[in-house]
Design a protein around this motif. Structure first.
Motif, PDB file in Angstrom:
ATOM      1  N   GLY A   9       0.789  -1.227   0.000  1.00 61.06           N
ATOM      2  CA  GLY A   9       0.000   0.000   0.000  1.00 61.06           C
ATOM      3  C   GLY A   9       0.817   1.271   0.000  1.00 61.06           C
ATOM      4  O   GLY A   9       0.256   2.373   0.031  1.00 61.06           O
ATOM      5  N   ALA A  10       2.121   1.155  -0.021  1.00 62.09           N
ATOM      6  CA  ALA A  10       2.979   2.341   0.021  1.00 62.09           C
ATOM      7  C   ALA A  10       3.287   2.822  -1.391  1.00 62.09           C
ATOM      8  O   ALA A  10       3.093   2.104  -2.376  1.00 62.09           O
ATOM      9  CB  ALA A  10       4.275   2.013   0.752  1.00 62.09           C
ATOM     10  N   VAL A  11       3.779   4.052  -1.493  1.00 63.04           N
ATOM     11  CA  VAL A  11       4.244   4.579  -2.772  1.00 63.04           C
ATOM     12  C   VAL A  11       5.439   3.749  -3.239  1.00 63.04           C
ATOM     13  O   VAL A  11       6.347   3.450  -2.453  1.00 63.04           O
ATOM     14  CB  VAL A  11       4.661   6.056  -2.632  1.00 63.04           C
ATOM     15  N   ASP A  12       5.432   3.356  -4.497  1.00 61.83           N
ATOM     16  CA  ASP A  12       6.524   2.544  -5.041  1.00 61.83           C
ATOM     17  C   ASP A  12       7.782   3.397  -5.153  1.00 61.83           C
ATOM     18  O   ASP A  12       7.746   4.520  -5.666  1.00 61.83           O
ATOM     19  CB  ASP A  12       6.123   2.016  -6.415  1.00 61.83           C
ATOM     20  N   ALA A  53      18.965   8.196 -10.453  1.00 63.23           N
ATOM     21  CA  ALA A  53      18.818   6.805 -10.021  1.00 63.23           C
ATOM     22  C   ALA A  53      17.413   6.258 -10.250  1.00 63.23           C
ATOM     23  O   ALA A  53      17.111   5.143  -9.815  1.00 63.23           O
ATOM     24  CB  ALA A  53      19.178   6.689  -8.542  1.00 63.23           C
ATOM     25  N   SER A  54      16.557   7.031 -10.922  1.00 67.08           N
ATOM     26  CA  SER A  54      15.177   6.612 -11.231  1.00 67.08           C
ATOM     27  C   SER A  54      14.369   6.307  -9.980  1.00 67.08           C
ATOM     28  O   SER A  54      13.581   5.366  -9.932  1.00 67.08           O
ATOM     29  CB  SER A  54      15.183   5.399 -12.174  1.00 67.08           C
ATOM     30  N   ILE A  55      14.561   7.123  -8.944  1.00 70.73           N
ATOM     31  CA  ILE A  55      13.794   6.989  -7.711  1.00 70.73           C
ATOM     32  C   ILE A  55      12.544   7.855  -7.818  1.00 70.73           C
ATOM     33  O   ILE A  55      12.610   9.020  -8.231  1.00 70.73           O
ATOM     34  CB  ILE A  55      14.631   7.417  -6.497  1.00 70.73           C
ATOM     35  N   ASP A  56      11.410   7.300  -7.439  1.00 77.39           N
ATOM     36  CA  ASP A  56      10.164   8.035  -7.506  1.00 77.39           C
ATOM     37  C   ASP A  56      10.211   9.261  -6.598  1.00 77.39           C
ATOM     38  O   ASP A  56      10.540   9.151  -5.414  1.00 77.39           O
ATOM     39  CB  ASP A  56       8.997   7.132  -7.092  1.00 77.39           C
ATOM     40  N   ALA A  57       9.894  10.420  -7.159  1.00 79.61           N
ATOM     41  CA  ALA A  57       9.995  11.673  -6.411  1.00 79.61           C
ATOM     42  C   ALA A  57       9.049  11.720  -5.230  1.00 79.61           C
ATOM     43  O   ALA A  57       9.327  12.384  -4.218  1.00 79.61           O
ATOM     44  CB  ALA A  57       9.720  12.851  -7.349  1.00 79.61           C
ATOM     45  N   LEU A  60      10.717   9.412  -2.209  1.00 82.27           N
ATOM     46  CA  LEU A  60      11.950   9.802  -1.527  1.00 82.27           C
ATOM     47  C   LEU A  60      11.722  10.509  -0.187  1.00 82.27           C
ATOM     48  O   LEU A  60      12.453  10.223   0.772  1.00 82.27           O
ATOM     49  CB  LEU A  60      12.813  10.669  -2.449  1.00 82.27           C
ATOM     50  N   PRO A  61      10.762  11.422  -0.037  1.00 81.11           N
ATOM     51  CA  PRO A  61      10.614  12.104   1.258  1.00 81.11           C
ATOM     52  C   PRO A  61       9.905  11.287   2.338  1.00 81.11           C
ATOM     53  O   PRO A  61       9.718  11.784   3.449  1.00 81.11           O
ATOM     54  CB  PRO A  61       9.768  13.346   0.903  1.00 81.11           C
ATOM     55  N   THR A  62       9.527  10.043   2.031  1.00 81.89           N
ATOM     56  CA  THR A  62       8.694   9.280   2.955  1.00 81.89           C
ATOM     57  C   THR A  62       9.499   8.668   4.100  1.00 81.89           C
ATOM     58  O   THR A  62      10.725   8.498   4.007  1.00 81.89           O
ATOM     59  CB  THR A  62       7.978   8.141   2.220  1.00 81.89           C
ATOM     60  N   LEU A  75      14.565  -2.657   1.018  1.00 83.33           N
ATOM     61  CA  LEU A  75      13.516  -2.845   0.035  1.00 83.33           C
ATOM     62  C   LEU A  75      13.568  -4.269  -0.515  1.00 83.33           C
ATOM     63  O   LEU A  75      14.640  -4.889  -0.550  1.00 83.33           O
ATOM     64  CB  LEU A  75      13.697  -1.860  -1.118  1.00 83.33           C
ATOM     65  N   PRO A  76      12.438  -4.810  -0.932  1.00 85.62           N
ATOM     66  CA  PRO A  76      12.470  -6.128  -1.581  1.00 85.62           C
ATOM     67  C   PRO A  76      13.443  -6.139  -2.754  1.00 85.62           C
ATOM     68  O   PRO A  76      13.461  -5.207  -3.565  1.00 85.62           O
ATOM     69  CB  PRO A  76      11.021  -6.291  -2.060  1.00 85.62           C
ATOM     70  N   GLY A  77      14.272  -7.146  -2.827  1.00 90.39           N
ATOM     71  CA  GLY A  77      15.258  -7.258  -3.892  1.00 90.39           C
ATOM     72  C   GLY A  77      16.642  -6.795  -3.508  1.00 90.39           C
ATOM     73  O   GLY A  77      17.611  -7.114  -4.194  1.00 90.39           O
ATOM     74  N   MET A  78      16.750  -6.023  -2.426  1.00 91.04           N
ATOM     75  CA  MET A  78      18.073  -5.615  -1.952  1.00 91.04           C
ATOM     76  C   MET A  78      18.796  -6.805  -1.339  1.00 91.04           C
ATOM     77  O   MET A  78      18.193  -7.595  -0.600  1.00 91.04           O
ATOM     78  CB  MET A  78      17.959  -4.501  -0.906  1.00 91.04           C
ATOM     79  N   ALA A  79      20.081  -6.928  -1.641  1.00 91.29           N
ATOM     80  CA  ALA A  79      20.908  -8.002  -1.072  1.00 91.29           C
ATOM     81  C   ALA A  79      22.228  -7.378  -0.642  1.00 91.29           C
ATOM     82  O   ALA A  79      23.223  -7.439  -1.361  1.00 91.29           O
ATOM     83  CB  ALA A  79      21.133  -9.109  -2.098  1.00 91.29           C
TER      84      ALA A  79
END
Length: 493
Positions: A9-12, A53-57, A60-62, A75-79
């Protein structure tokens, strides 16, 4: 306890993750999660790097982004991992080093590595606490973006987060984490590590990874009889030479040019005790820890070549021929002077080379050094002189007016070959009004220690566009105050 961030439910974030450096295998790193910090807060963010870095604007402030970039969530996918490398420090072999306080979160789908600096102890911390402090993190954040604004290859900095958790240095300070972004954080020291241990399989895998991802032309070159590893050494040498020319032209001192602080991509990396010159002193040493002056401003080009020689030794098991390895390094001796002369011509507004340019530059450098004339202010005032025809502001920088006037006549004769407005426009786009002087960084740090981050935000905006006039910010473009000379920047952070 899992650090995985619940994104339901969060902003991607917009971030997607690929294998990247991890594909090299466990010999190159240790899997490691960041160590959380209590009650984090934002210190500074770069919207420009977020776009890069193609981060959603909107994300980022969240609070979720704050948690991720402090090391409190993944985040999911980070290793995450910490890489191992070795290196020469102050000219002495230091053996195994590695990411002592940096943790690589992974590689984004856009091919950028994202790394937290100050995210806690790693197996390579060598007794350190793995943390970074507020002052050094602000300096790295601002200088990364300042260098990018100047057009100099560099790692970038997305943000700084802080925490009131204490970190002991010379005194107790507060912790911070800076998020760094680059196509790769691979250093000369990564190659030295495996070469020193005679682990040729890993050395070859690393070199192949770098060639395939960043220097693919080395695979098809006819240079050195098609030797891809020699071609890699030559390409790195040329990128490094060009970088040194840019550093010298803008008056940038790195301070710790150890081989483990040299990027295989020719990027400026690891901002510690750096400094932009105030008064022009070719022998200036910005690092208080560098008591021998190894990394003085005028030594940087030679040290870079020394470091490349170390890289050449590390790559020698793959190159296999001493004469070829030496030949691959030779281009540095051609590229650096050529690039430096081109940079200095650009600072003078000369579009093309002409006889006498070298004498003109050398004569100017002697004048500037003799009186310790402020490097940045001189070039900016000279640019304005060309624009408006008034020589007095730039003449006022010299006690030896006659000596400068003689040089100015020669310069005016040379620059008369091009319309004044063309030369002025070129010079004003080459000689910055704003650089990150030590005292400006210190002023922002002192405010930040009081939880006032306006100084960081203000400097970031100026340094992102350092060639613009920015009316109303003359303080940030002025001479350093007397107290600036007492600022001591060392390897401690």
């Amino acid at each position: 306890m899992s650090l995985l961030l619940d994104t339901t439910g969060a902003v991607d974030s917009g971030l997607r993750w690929t294998t990247g450096f991890r594909a090299l295998g466990p010999a190159f790193f240790t899997d490691l999660k960041p160590t959380p910090l209590p009650a984090p807060y934002w210190v500074g963010r770069s919207d420009a790097v977020a776009r890069y870095a193609s981060i959603d604007a909107d994300w980022l402030p969240t609070p979720g982004a704050l948690a991720v970039f402090t090391g409190n969530a993944l985040l999911p996918g980070m290793a995450p991992l910490a890489s191992v490398y070795s290196g020469h420090q102050f000219g002495v072999w230091a053996g195994q080093l590695g990411d002592g306080r940096a943790i690589l979160l992974g590689q984004t789908g856009g091919g950028l590595e994202m790394q937290l600096k100050g995210a806690g102890r790693t197996p390579y911390s060598r007794g350190g606490d793995g943390r970074a402090v507020l002052r050094s993190s602000i300096r790295e954040f601002l200088c990364s973006e300042a260098m990018h604004g100047l057009g100099i290859p560099t790692t970038r900095a997305l943000c700084v987060t802080g925490s009131d958790q204490g970190v002991r240095r010379e005194e107790v300070e507060t912790a911070a984490v800076v998020t760094r972004v680059a196509p790769s954080f691979i250093r000369f020291g990564h190659f030295e590590h495996f070469a020193a241990a005679e682990r040729d399989d890993e050395l070859r895998a690393l070199a192949d990874f770098v060639i395939d991802n960043f220097y693919p032309a080395c695979r098809t070159t006819d240079r050195f009889g098609g030797n891809a590893y020699a071609a890699l050494l030559e390409a790195v040498s040329e990128r490094t030479a060009a970088l040194m020319a840019q550093w010298q032209a803008v008056g940038f001192c790195h301070g710790v040019m150890n081989t483990d602080n040299m990027s295989i991509l020719g990027l400026t990396i690891d901002y510690g005790p750096f400094q932009f010159l105030d008064g022009f002193d070719p022998k200036h040493v910005c690092n208080h820890s560098d008591t021998g002056g190894r990394y003085a401003y005028n030594q940087q080009p030679n040290v870079a070549y020394w470091n490349l020689f170390c890289l050449g030794q590390a790559l020698f098991p793959l190159i296999g021929d001493q004469e070829i390895a030496i030949a691959a390094l030779e281009s540095y001796k051609t590229v650096f002077p050529r690039e430096f002369e081109a940079r200095m011509r650009a600072k003078l507004g000369f579009a093309d080379a002409a006889d006498g340019d070298r004498i003109l530059v050398e004569g100017l450098l002697k004048l500037l050094a003799a009186e310790r004339v402020d490097w940045t202010i001189f070039w900016r005032r000279l640019s304005h002189h060309v624009a408006d025809g008034n020589p007095e502001p730039v003449r006022d920088l010299f006690v030896d007016r006659a000596g400068f006037d003689a040089w100015l006549r020669l310069f005016s004769e040379r620059s008369a070959q091009t319309p004044r407005e063309v030369t002025a426009k070129s010079m004003l786009a080459t000689n910055p009004k704003f650089v990150l002087r030590n005292h400006l960084g210190q002023e922002a740090i002192e405010l930040a220690r009081q939880k006032d981050f306006s100084g960081v935000e203000r400097l970031l905006k100026l340094l992102e566009t350092p060639f613009e006039e920015h009316p109303g910010f003359e303080h940030q473009a002025g001479f350093p105050p007397d107290w600036a000379s007492s600022i001591e920047i060392s390897c401690s952070s």
